[in-house]
Write a protein that holds these residues in place. Structure first.
Motif, short mmCIF file in Angstrom:
data_model
loop_
_atom_site.label_atom_id
_atom_site.label_comp_id
_atom_site.label_asym_id
_atom_site.label_seq_id
_atom_site.Cartn_x
_atom_site.Cartn_y
_atom_site.Cartn_z
N TYR A 72 0.84 -1.20 0.00
CA TYR A 72 0.00 0.00 0.00
C TYR A 72 0.88 1.25 0.00
N ARG A 73 0.38 2.31 -0.61
CA ARG A 73 1.07 3.60 -0.65
C ARG A 73 0.59 4.43 0.53
N TRP A 74 1.47 4.61 1.52
CA TRP A 74 1.16 5.26 2.80
C TRP A 74 1.77 6.66 2.83
N TRP A 75 0.98 7.64 3.25
CA TRP A 75 1.46 9.01 3.33
C TRP A 75 2.30 9.20 4.59
N ASP A 76 3.55 9.66 4.42
CA ASP A 76 4.43 9.99 5.55
C ASP A 76 4.42 11.51 5.67
N ASN A 77 3.80 12.02 6.72
CA ASN A 77 3.62 13.46 6.84
C ASN A 77 4.93 14.20 7.07
N THR A 78 5.89 13.59 7.75
CA THR A 78 7.18 14.23 7.96
C THR A 78 7.96 14.32 6.65
N LEU A 79 7.89 13.26 5.86
CA LEU A 79 8.53 13.25 4.56
C LEU A 79 7.84 14.20 3.59
N LYS B 81 15.64 15.51 1.55
CA LYS B 81 15.49 16.90 1.97
C LYS B 81 14.00 17.24 2.06
N THR B 82 13.59 17.83 3.19
CA THR B 82 12.18 18.14 3.40
C THR B 82 11.89 19.63 3.52
N GLY B 83 12.94 20.47 3.61
CA GLY B 83 12.70 21.89 3.73
C GLY B 83 13.94 22.63 4.16
N THR B 84 13.77 23.87 4.60
CA THR B 84 14.88 24.68 5.09
C THR B 84 14.50 25.36 6.39
N ARG B 85 15.52 25.76 7.15
CA ARG B 85 15.29 26.43 8.43
C ARG B 85 16.42 27.42 8.69
N LEU B 86 16.06 28.62 9.15
CA LEU B 86 17.06 29.63 9.47
C LEU B 86 17.64 29.35 10.85
N VAL B 87 18.94 29.09 10.92
CA VAL B 87 19.59 28.72 12.18
C VAL B 87 20.95 29.43 12.26
N PRO B 88 21.54 29.51 13.48
CA PRO B 88 22.91 30.03 13.59
C PRO B 88 23.87 29.18 12.77
N GLY B 89 24.82 29.81 12.10
CA GLY B 89 25.75 29.11 11.24
C GLY B 89 26.54 28.03 11.94
N GLU C 202 16.82 20.98 5.97
CA GLU C 202 16.25 19.96 6.86
C GLU C 202 16.17 18.64 6.10
N TRP C 203 16.68 17.57 6.73
CA TRP C 203 16.66 16.25 6.12
C TRP C 203 15.94 15.27 7.03
N TYR C 204 15.28 14.30 6.41
CA TYR C 204 14.52 13.30 7.17
C TYR C 204 14.78 11.91 6.61
N ALA C 205 14.92 10.96 7.51
CA ALA C 205 15.01 9.54 7.14
C ALA C 205 14.25 8.75 8.20
N ASN C 206 13.99 7.50 7.91
CA ASN C 206 13.32 6.67 8.90
C ASN C 206 13.97 5.29 8.92
N HIS C 207 14.45 4.90 10.13
CA HIS C 207 15.11 3.60 10.28
C HIS C 207 14.15 2.45 9.96
N GLY C 208 12.88 2.66 10.22
CA GLY C 208 11.91 1.60 9.94
C GLY C 208 10.52 1.95 10.42
N ARG D 69 15.79 13.17 12.05
CA ARG D 69 15.67 14.50 11.46
C ARG D 69 16.95 15.27 11.75
N THR D 70 17.54 15.81 10.72
CA THR D 70 18.85 16.45 10.84
C THR D 70 18.89 17.77 10.08
N LEU D 71 19.99 18.51 10.32
CA LEU D 71 20.26 19.74 9.58
C LEU D 71 21.57 19.59 8.81
N ARG D 72 21.60 20.14 7.60
CA ARG D 72 22.82 20.16 6.80
C ARG D 72 23.07 21.59 6.32
#
Length: 325
Positions: free
Chosen positions: A152-159, A189-197, A212-218, A239-242
């Protein structure tokens, strides 16, 4: 003399015929109309686990924290009645022990309100009623009715996208059997965020528009076959920042191998699934089969009594008086 059938035999025949007609109507007409998503839903699912979270006060990622995810789903009855669809408003919060209990969900570590509009019969997303975000796929908070043994095709809201949940057989949750589906999500990549350098290893820049990056272990979902209700859910978000255009994670906002339904949430989900699937089984199987069997027996008995009740004159008897000379 010819004897007519008794009223009792005719009543049995009529009632049996009625039940034989009623049986397929229950299975083919009534049951599909009973399998609809509610517009007045009001449920809360709680997930718990451990992992690393970003501490704003320490400006650093802190490991081994207890993480609580709370997902509240409420039906918007007015919008649902107006549109003819199920309009569900969803609030998802992520907390640590430091932010719980919170009088206001906005005080959570992460707060995400959104609206899902779905077809009441098919569960597929409908795009109306100020839906946000633009949800796609076959399922999100629940699966369609009559879940099949397929992917089934499941919607991942964070992704902000669709994930393919692959069927993996059956699994018992609190003694109740459901269908098990799993998936993993590669980093995206899921978006951008203004943060201190300095958060993304750019100390010379006071602020930077980090990625902003997102992955899911399972992801693991165990679903009730009849209703599509999720009996058990497990997720492993990261969820991480790059740095802009970077290829590696510079800051970890959230990382957990397993955040899953609490025992209380599992028990409540199973209890509701048993009730709902029991009602569907009643109108879709038990009543039609019972009506068909009872109708057949009554109709057959009525026919036998009608036939026995109609006795013809004996052909050997004389039909008139003798002629005399």
């Amino acid at each position: 003399m010819r004897r007519t059938a008794s009223p009792f035999s005719l009543i049995m025949l009529g009632l049996g015929t009625f039940l034989l007609v009623l049986a397929p109507m229950l299975a083919w007409y009534v049951e599909p109309r009973a399998a609809v998503n509610p517009i007045d839903i009001d449920t809360t699912a709680v997930y718990k686990g451990t992992g690393s979270v970003f501490d704003l006060e320490k400006v650093a990622t802190v490991p081994d924290k207890t993480i609580t995810v709370t997902q509240r789903v409420r039906g918007n009855v007015a919008e649902s009645e107006k549109s003819g669809n199920a309009v569900w408003d969803v609030i998802t919060t992520v907390d640590t022990d430091e932010s719980l209990p919170a009088a206001d969900p906005h005080d959570a570590l992460d707060y995400q309100p959104h609206r899902w509009v779905l077809d009441r019969e098919t569960t597929r997303p409908v795009h109306c009623c100020e839906e946000k975000p633009y949800i796609e796929g076959e399922a999100y908070l629940k699966f369609p009715f009559d879940v099949q043994k397929r992917d089934y095709r499941w919607w991942d809201n964070t992704l902000g996208g669709v994930v393919t949940m692959r069927y993996q057989g059956e699994k018992k949750i609190q003694g109740y059997t459901g269908y098990r589906f799993t998936a993993s999500v590669p980093a995206a990549k899921t978006g951008t965020r203004l943060v201190p350098g300095r958060l993304v290893n750019l100390p010379d820049r006071p602020q930077v528009l980090a990625e902003e990056w997102y992955a899911n272990h399972g992801i693991e979902l165990v679903v009730d076959q009849a209703t599509g209700r999720v009996l058990y859910a497990q997720t492993g978000p990261r969820r991480t920042l790059r740095a802009p255009g970077g290829t590696k994670d510079e800051a970890v906002l959230l990382d957990s191998r397993k955040i899953a339904f609490t025992t209380a949430t599992q028990k409540e989900a199973v209890e509701r699934a048993e009730e709902d699937s029991g009602r569907l089984r009643l109108v879709g199987q038990t009543l039609p089969i019972g009506a068909a069997v009872t109708g057949f027996v009554l109709a057959l008995a009525g026919i036998v009594l009608v036939v026995r009740g109609r006795r013809h004159p004996d052909s050997s008897e004389s039909s008139g008086s003798a002629v005399t000379m």
